[in-house]
Scaffold this motif. Structure first.
Motif, PDB file in Angstrom:
ATOM      1  N   SER A 182      33.673  29.043  13.295  1.00 46.81           N
ATOM      2  CA  SER A 182      35.013  29.628  13.196  1.00 46.81           C
ATOM      3  C   SER A 182      35.639  29.720  14.587  1.00 46.81           C
ATOM      4  N   GLU A 183      36.933  29.537  14.609  1.00 50.73           N
ATOM      5  CA  GLU A 183      37.650  29.611  15.879  1.00 50.73           C
ATOM      6  C   GLU A 183      38.323  30.966  16.027  1.00 50.73           C
ATOM      7  N   SER A 184      38.297  31.488  17.214  1.00 52.53           N
ATOM      8  CA  SER A 184      38.944  32.763  17.501  1.00 52.53           C
ATOM      9  C   SER A 184      40.314  32.497  18.102  1.00 52.53           C
ATOM     10  N   ASP A 185      41.277  33.324  17.743  1.00 54.19           N
ATOM     11  CA  ASP A 185      42.609  33.148  18.305  1.00 54.19           C
ATOM     12  C   ASP A 185      42.757  33.905  19.631  1.00 54.19           C
ATOM     13  N   GLY A 186      41.691  34.501  20.105  1.00 53.36           N
ATOM     14  CA  GLY A 186      41.716  35.190  21.393  1.00 53.36           C
ATOM     15  C   GLY A 186      42.237  36.611  21.311  1.00 53.36           C
ATOM     16  N   ARG A 187      42.571  37.061  20.137  1.00 52.14           N
ATOM     17  CA  ARG A 187      43.101  38.423  19.984  1.00 52.14           C
ATOM     18  C   ARG A 187      42.015  39.347  19.470  1.00 52.14           C
ATOM     19  N   THR A 188      41.964  40.502  20.058  1.00 52.53           N
ATOM     20  CA  THR A 188      41.071  41.530  19.552  1.00 52.53           C
ATOM     21  C   THR A 188      41.904  42.776  19.324  1.00 52.53           C
ATOM     22  N   ARG A 189      41.525  43.522  18.361  1.00 48.35           N
ATOM     23  CA  ARG A 189      42.259  44.739  18.028  1.00 48.35           C
ATOM     24  C   ARG A 189      41.637  45.902  18.791  1.00 48.35           C
ATOM     25  N   THR A 190      42.497  46.641  19.511  1.00 45.57           N
ATOM     26  CA  THR A 190      42.030  47.763  20.298  1.00 45.57           C
ATOM     27  C   THR A 190      42.785  49.016  19.877  1.00 45.57           C
ATOM     28  N   MET A 191      42.072  50.077  19.719  1.00 45.38           N
ATOM     29  CA  MET A 191      42.697  51.359  19.385  1.00 45.38           C
ATOM     30  C   MET A 191      42.948  52.131  20.675  1.00 45.38           C
ATOM     31  N   ILE A 192      44.174  52.600  20.841  1.00 43.61           N
ATOM     32  CA  ILE A 192      44.518  53.420  21.992  1.00 43.61           C
ATOM     33  C   ILE A 192      44.454  54.873  21.532  1.00 43.61           C
ATOM     34  N   PRO A 193      43.682  55.699  22.214  1.00 40.35           N
ATOM     35  CA  PRO A 193      43.583  57.103  21.815  1.00 40.35           C
ATOM     36  C   PRO A 193      44.956  57.793  21.881  1.00 40.35           C
ATOM     37  N   GLN A 194      45.186  58.687  20.953  1.00 43.60           N
ATOM     38  CA  GLN A 194      46.469  59.380  20.873  1.00 43.60           C
ATOM     39  C   GLN A 194      46.802  60.098  22.177  1.00 43.60           C
ATOM     40  N   GLU A 195      45.823  60.744  22.778  1.00 44.49           N
ATOM     41  CA  GLU A 195      46.049  61.472  24.030  1.00 44.49           C
ATOM     42  C   GLU A 195      46.554  60.535  25.131  1.00 44.49           C
ATOM     43  N   LEU A 196      45.970  59.350  25.230  1.00 47.44           N
ATOM     44  CA  LEU A 196      46.393  58.373  26.222  1.00 47.44           C
ATOM     45  C   LEU A 196      47.817  57.891  25.935  1.00 47.44           C
ATOM     46  N   MET A 197      48.111  57.611  24.672  1.00 44.07           N
ATOM     47  CA  MET A 197      49.449  57.158  24.305  1.00 44.07           C
ATOM     48  C   MET A 197      50.484  58.236  24.623  1.00 44.07           C
ATOM     49  N   LEU A 198      50.203  59.469  24.304  1.00 44.33           N
ATOM     50  CA  LEU A 198      51.145  60.556  24.585  1.00 44.33           C
ATOM     51  C   LEU A 198      51.345  60.752  26.081  1.00 44.33           C
ATOM     52  N   SER A 199      50.287  60.607  26.862  1.00 43.59           N
ATOM     53  CA  SER A 199      50.439  60.759  28.310  1.00 43.59           C
ATOM     54  C   SER A 199      51.259  59.615  28.896  1.00 43.59           C
ATOM     55  N   ARG A 200      51.094  58.410  28.367  1.00 44.89           N
ATOM     56  CA  ARG A 200      51.898  57.269  28.836  1.00 44.89           C
ATOM     57  C   ARG A 200      53.364  57.432  28.446  1.00 44.89           C
ATOM     58  N   LEU A 201      53.617  57.927  27.252  1.00 48.04           N
ATOM     59  CA  LEU A 201      54.994  58.173  26.833  1.00 48.04           C
ATOM     60  C   LEU A 201      55.650  59.244  27.701  1.00 48.04           C
ATOM     61  N   ALA A 202      54.903  60.289  28.025  1.00 49.94           N
ATOM     62  CA  ALA A 202      55.431  61.346  28.883  1.00 49.94           C
ATOM     63  C   ALA A 202      55.748  60.806  30.272  1.00 49.94           C
ATOM     64  N   ARG A 203      54.874  59.994  30.801  1.00 51.77           N
ATOM     65  CA  ARG A 203      55.095  59.394  32.131  1.00 51.77           C
ATOM     66  C   ARG A 203      56.316  58.473  32.101  1.00 51.77           C
ATOM     67  N   SER A 204      56.452  57.717  31.046  1.00 56.65           N
ATOM     68  CA  SER A 204      57.606  56.837  30.899  1.00 56.65           C
ATOM     69  C   SER A 204      58.902  57.645  30.864  1.00 56.65           C
ATOM     70  N   ASP A 205      58.885  58.757  30.159  1.00 50.99           N
ATOM     71  CA  ASP A 205      60.066  59.620  30.094  1.00 50.99           C
ATOM     72  C   ASP A 205      60.394  60.215  31.460  1.00 50.99           C
TER      73      ASP A 205
END
Length: 65
Positions: free
Chosen positions: A2-25
């Motif tokens: 089987s061939e891989s398309d090079g993509r892997t699924r990664t879960m970003i923890p909610q705490e990390l996502m919220l901190s990045r959104l806060a920094r962006s704001d």
């Protein structure tokens, strides 16, 4: 084989996502204040920056909170 398309699924923890959104704001607020305090710099940013800043400048001029 089987061939891989090079993509892997990664879960970003909610705490990390919220901190990045806060920094962006925080960064967005910083740039808006910088552009409002220095209109010449906002003009260098082009039409997109000017279109973002001009409604804010009008609200400040009218004294609307």
């Amino acid at each position: 084989m089987s061939e891989s398309d090079g993509r892997t699924r990664t879960m970003i923890p909610q705490e990390l996502m919220l901190s990045r959104l806060a920094r962006s704001d925080e960064m967005r607020e910083f740039f808006i204040q910088m552009w409002l305090q220095n209109p010449a710099l906002a003009r260098q940013g082009g039409a997109r920056v000017q279109s973002l800043v001009s409604p804010l400048a009008q609200v400040d001029a009218e004294g609307i909170p």
